[in-house]
Write an enzyme that holds these catalytic residues in place. Structure first.
Site, PDB file in Angstrom:
ATOM      1  CB  SER A 143      -0.878   0.004   1.257  1.00  0.00           C
ATOM      2  OG  SER A 143      -1.504   1.250   1.469  1.00  0.00           O
ATOM      3  CE1 TYR A 156      -4.306  -1.804   4.991  1.00  0.00           C
ATOM      4  CE2 TYR A 156      -3.372   0.373   4.621  1.00  0.00           C
ATOM      5  CZ  TYR A 156      -3.807  -0.850   4.132  1.00  0.00           C
ATOM      6  OH  TYR A 156      -3.732  -1.119   2.779  1.00  0.00           O
TER       7      TYR A 156
END
Length: 263
Positions: A143, A156
């Site tokens: 990501s 996250y």
């Protein structure tokens, strides 16, 4: 790219989002696919598109036996495994440290790290022997949160930074037989959900106006579809075009003004 013809590829979480886009693109380019998918309905939806070149295995990436089962399915169906693509993940919907109670912090840490980090390690471990034999490749979905803040909350972001470390360490450990790389997409509208422990299992990133945010704040000022990200996976999984690439994460996000995403 021409480098995927007859490549045998295992994709986890291939039933939707980027995973589904990878499956469709790779099939179009002549690859043979095995998909490990937890959701039986998504697995069933894949069965209709493969024409004998796609095998679906229903299972959980956080269970080593299910990862082994998927690798065995590839070898049984196609004779080998060339590429493992780890793609399953959870998002935390931007929950900050002080937004989390101590109980939520501990439970959320366990759930996010188990799926986003341990799931990749279990898949890579299950695939390692077959990939050594084929001199294959591992590609992990990371990501933009592997590099920057505001791609998610603290949990996250921590998992995606950990994923960056996994790519670099495994590239060292598994060389020279296996190349290990990652792809770091940015935001997109998918059914990416959160952990049950944070009460987020029924929410999806598509529930927030992510496309509107991307059009307003990303450098390219356009909404991104999952298929827009797949070219990097095709390159890294190819049998010839990326033979010199290992230990690298391609940041393919459209980095823009670092405003907080809508909650």
């Amino acid at each position: 790219m021409g480098g995927l013809q007859d490549r045998v590829v295992l994709v986890t979480g291939g039933g939707s989002g980027v995973g589904r886009a990878i499956v469709e693109r790779f099939l179009d380019e002549g690859a043979r696919l095995v998909v490990l998918e937890r959701d039986p309905d998504k697995a069933a939806s894949l069965a209709a598109i493969g024409s004998g070149e796609l095998v679906t295995v229903t299972g959980d990436v956080t269970t080593y036996a299910d990862n082994e089962k998927a690798v065995a399915a590839a070898v049984e169906a196609f004779g080998r495994l060339d590429v493992f693509i780890g793609n399953v993940g959870l998002w935390d919907f931007n929950r900050t440290l002080v937004d989390l109670s101590p109980t939520e912090l501990q439970a959320g840490f366990h759930d996010l790290f188990t799926v986003n980090v341990l799931g990749y390690l279990l898949g890579a471990r299950a695939a390692a022997a077959a990939l050594r034999e084929s001199r294959g490749a591992i590609v992990l979905t990371l990501s933009n949160a592997s590099f920057y803040p505001q791609g998610g909350g603290v949990l996250y972001t921590a998992t995606k930074h950990a994923g960056l470390g996994v790519v670099r360490q495994l590239a060292y450990e598994l060389a020279p037989e296996i190349r290990v790389n990652g792809v770091a997409p940015g935001g997109m509208s998918t059914n990416l959900s959160g952990p049950r422990s944070l009460g987020l299992s029924e929410r999806q990133i598509s529930d927030i106006p992510i496309q509107e945010y991307l059009e307003k704040y990303s450098a390219l000022e356009r909404a991104i579809e999952p298929s827009d990200y797949v070219g990097a996976y095709a390159l890294l999984a190819s049998g010839g075009d990326a033979l010199t690439v290992t230990g690298t994460v391609f940041d393919i996000s459209s980095v823009g003004t670092p405003h907080r995403p809508p909650q």
